[in-house]
Scaffold this motif. Sequence first.
Motif, mmCIF file in Angstrom:
data_model
loop_
_atom_site.group_PDB
_atom_site.id
_atom_site.type_symbol
_atom_site.label_atom_id
_atom_site.label_comp_id
_atom_site.label_asym_id
_atom_site.label_seq_id
_atom_site.Cartn_x
_atom_site.Cartn_y
_atom_site.Cartn_z
ATOM 1 N N PRO A 71 0.786 -1.239 0.000
ATOM 2 C CA PRO A 71 0.000 0.000 0.000
ATOM 3 C C PRO A 71 0.816 1.285 0.000
ATOM 4 C CG PRO A 71 0.067 -0.930 2.202
ATOM 5 C CD PRO A 71 0.764 -1.912 1.310
ATOM 6 N N ASP A 72 2.105 1.224 0.315
ATOM 7 C CA ASP A 72 2.817 2.487 0.503
ATOM 8 C C ASP A 72 4.273 2.461 0.036
ATOM 9 O OD1 ASP A 72 3.780 0.893 2.703
ATOM 10 O OD2 ASP A 72 2.149 1.695 3.939
ATOM 11 N N ILE A 73 5.153 1.781 0.777
ATOM 12 C CA ILE A 73 6.593 1.895 0.550
ATOM 13 C C ILE A 73 7.002 1.415 -0.843
ATOM 14 C CG2 ILE A 73 8.858 1.047 1.268
ATOM 15 C CD1 ILE A 73 7.897 1.092 4.135
ATOM 16 N N CYS A 74 6.504 0.252 -1.256
ATOM 17 C CA CYS A 74 6.939 -0.317 -2.546
ATOM 18 C C CYS A 74 6.546 0.566 -3.739
ATOM 19 C CB CYS A 74 6.402 -1.722 -2.719
ATOM 20 S SG CYS A 74 7.026 -2.892 -1.491
ATOM 21 N N PRO A 75 5.271 0.973 -3.860
ATOM 22 C CA PRO A 75 4.934 1.806 -5.019
ATOM 23 C C PRO A 75 5.641 3.159 -5.003
ATOM 24 C CG PRO A 75 3.056 1.628 -3.527
ATOM 25 C CD PRO A 75 4.064 0.620 -3.080
ATOM 26 N N LEU A 76 5.878 3.705 -3.812
ATOM 27 C CA LEU A 76 6.598 4.980 -3.740
ATOM 28 C C LEU A 76 8.040 4.794 -4.192
ATOM 29 C CD1 LEU A 76 6.771 7.945 -3.058
ATOM 30 C CD2 LEU A 76 7.087 7.336 -0.635
ATOM 31 N N THR A 77 8.638 3.670 -3.809
ATOM 32 C CA THR A 77 10.007 3.378 -4.248
ATOM 33 C C THR A 77 10.066 3.219 -5.765
ATOM 34 O OG1 THR A 77 10.508 2.277 -2.148
ATOM 35 C CG2 THR A 77 11.942 1.766 -4.020
ATOM 36 N N THR A 78 9.120 2.468 -6.318
ATOM 37 C CA THR A 78 9.081 2.296 -7.774
ATOM 38 C C THR A 78 8.871 3.635 -8.471
ATOM 39 O OG1 THR A 78 8.188 0.052 -7.528
ATOM 40 C CG2 THR A 78 7.932 1.110 -9.679
ATOM 41 N N THR A 136 12.395 -6.014 5.248
ATOM 42 C CA THR A 136 13.398 -5.006 5.585
ATOM 43 C C THR A 136 13.226 -3.788 4.685
ATOM 44 O OG1 THR A 136 14.885 -6.875 5.996
ATOM 45 C CG2 THR A 136 15.870 -4.675 5.971
ATOM 46 N N VAL A 137 13.192 -2.589 5.288
ATOM 47 C CA VAL A 137 12.955 -1.384 4.474
ATOM 48 C C VAL A 137 14.192 -0.998 3.667
ATOM 49 C CG1 VAL A 137 11.140 -0.469 5.946
ATOM 50 C CG2 VAL A 137 13.520 0.152 6.412
ATOM 51 N N THR A 138 15.354 -1.523 4.056
ATOM 52 C CA THR A 138 16.556 -1.294 3.241
ATOM 53 C C THR A 138 16.634 -2.414 2.205
ATOM 54 O OG1 THR A 138 17.794 -2.410 4.998
ATOM 55 C CG2 THR A 138 17.891 -0.002 4.943
ATOM 56 N N ILE A 144 23.403 0.177 -0.099
ATOM 57 C CA ILE A 144 22.032 -0.228 0.197
ATOM 58 C C ILE A 144 21.287 1.005 0.694
ATOM 59 C CG2 ILE A 144 20.568 -1.744 1.589
ATOM 60 C CD1 ILE A 144 22.980 -3.650 1.786
ATOM 61 N N TYR A 145 20.083 1.215 0.168
ATOM 62 C CA TYR A 145 19.318 2.415 0.487
ATOM 63 C C TYR A 145 18.003 2.061 1.176
ATOM 64 C CZ TYR A 145 22.295 4.101 -3.341
ATOM 65 O OH TYR A 145 23.356 4.380 -4.161
ATOM 66 N N GLU A 146 17.503 3.023 1.921
ATOM 67 C CA GLU A 146 16.153 2.900 2.448
ATOM 68 C C GLU A 146 15.156 3.179 1.331
ATOM 69 O OE1 GLU A 146 15.014 4.455 6.230
ATOM 70 O OE2 GLU A 146 17.096 4.682 6.850
ATOM 71 N N MET A 147 13.987 2.574 1.459
ATOM 72 C CA MET A 147 12.954 2.721 0.439
ATOM 73 C C MET A 147 11.939 3.785 0.856
ATOM 74 S SD MET A 147 12.381 -1.369 -0.193
ATOM 75 C CE MET A 147 11.338 -1.202 -1.640
ATOM 76 N N GLY A 148 10.997 4.057 -0.034
ATOM 77 C CA GLY A 148 9.886 4.949 0.293
ATOM 78 C C GLY A 148 10.307 6.394 0.485
ATOM 79 N N GLU A 149 9.745 7.029 1.487
ATOM 80 C CA GLU A 149 9.972 8.455 1.717
ATOM 81 C C GLU A 149 11.430 8.786 1.991
ATOM 82 O OE1 GLU A 149 7.408 9.866 4.773
ATOM 83 O OE2 GLU A 149 5.569 9.618 3.602
ATOM 84 N N GLU A 150 12.170 7.831 2.558
ATOM 85 C CA GLU A 150 13.573 8.080 2.904
ATOM 86 C C GLU A 150 14.510 7.924 1.709
ATOM 87 O OE1 GLU A 150 14.297 9.270 5.890
ATOM 88 O OE2 GLU A 150 12.147 9.125 6.286
ATOM 89 N N MET A 151 13.981 7.495 0.592
ATOM 90 C CA MET A 151 14.803 7.285 -0.604
ATOM 91 C C MET A 151 15.233 8.633 -1.178
ATOM 92 S SD MET A 151 13.655 5.096 -3.922
ATOM 93 C CE MET A 151 14.487 5.215 -5.500
#
Length: 203
Positions: free
Chosen positions: A75-82, A165-167, A181-188
Motif C-alpha cells: 500500500p505504501d513503501i513499494c509503489p513509492l520506491t518504484t 526489511t525497508v533497506t 544499500i538504500y532505504e525505500m519509500g519516503e527516505e529514498m
Amino acid sequence: MSNKIRSYLFPLVLLVLVISLAFYFVYRSVNSETELPIGNAAPDFVLQDWDDQFVKASYNKGKVVLMEFMFTSCPDICPLTTYKMVQLQEQLKQKGLFGNQVQFVAVTFDPVHDTAEVLREYALRMNMDRSGWHILRGEEEQTKKIAAEYGIMVQNLGDGHFVHTVTSLQLIDSEQRIRKIYEMGEEMNNEEIMKDIESLLSR
C-alpha cells in the motif's frame, strides 16, 4: 651553477614540491569521500520476467544495477520506491544511460498475486520503461531465499500482506558487487542515488 642561482632555485623547487603534495592529498581526500565501498558479491539467481522468460541476475554484468525487492499490492513503501525509481529512469534516459549502461530490477515477494499479467499492468501503470527494467517473479520460498542472500528478511502475514526489511534497494556495480544499500519509500534520496550511479559509471 653559481651559488646565487642555486639560492633562487632551491626555494622554487621546494614550493613546487609542496604544492604538488598538497594537490595529491586533496585529490586522495576527495576520492576517499566519494568512492563507494565494495561490499559482497551480488548473489546470482534465475527468475522469470513478465513474459515468463527466465532471466539470470548475471545477465546484467557490465551494467550498473539498481534492484528493489517489492510486491505490487503493497500500500505504501513499494509503489513509492518504484515511483522514485521511474523518476531516476527519466533522468538516466535524458543522459542516454538507461538500459544500455544502467539496468533496473524489481523482484516480487508475492508470486501468487503478482502473476506475469499483474506485473505487466503494474509496469504500465507506473510508467516503467521495459527497455531498462526486469520485473521478476519466482516461487515464494525461492524468492525469500534470494532476498535473504541479499540481507533482506521477508515475512508473509497472509492475505497478500508482507513485511520486509525497508533497506531493500541495492546498488550493484558492473562487476556484480553490492556497493550501497538504500532505504525505500519516503527516505529514498534520488539525488544521492543518481550521484552514486554516475560515480560507478565514471570508474
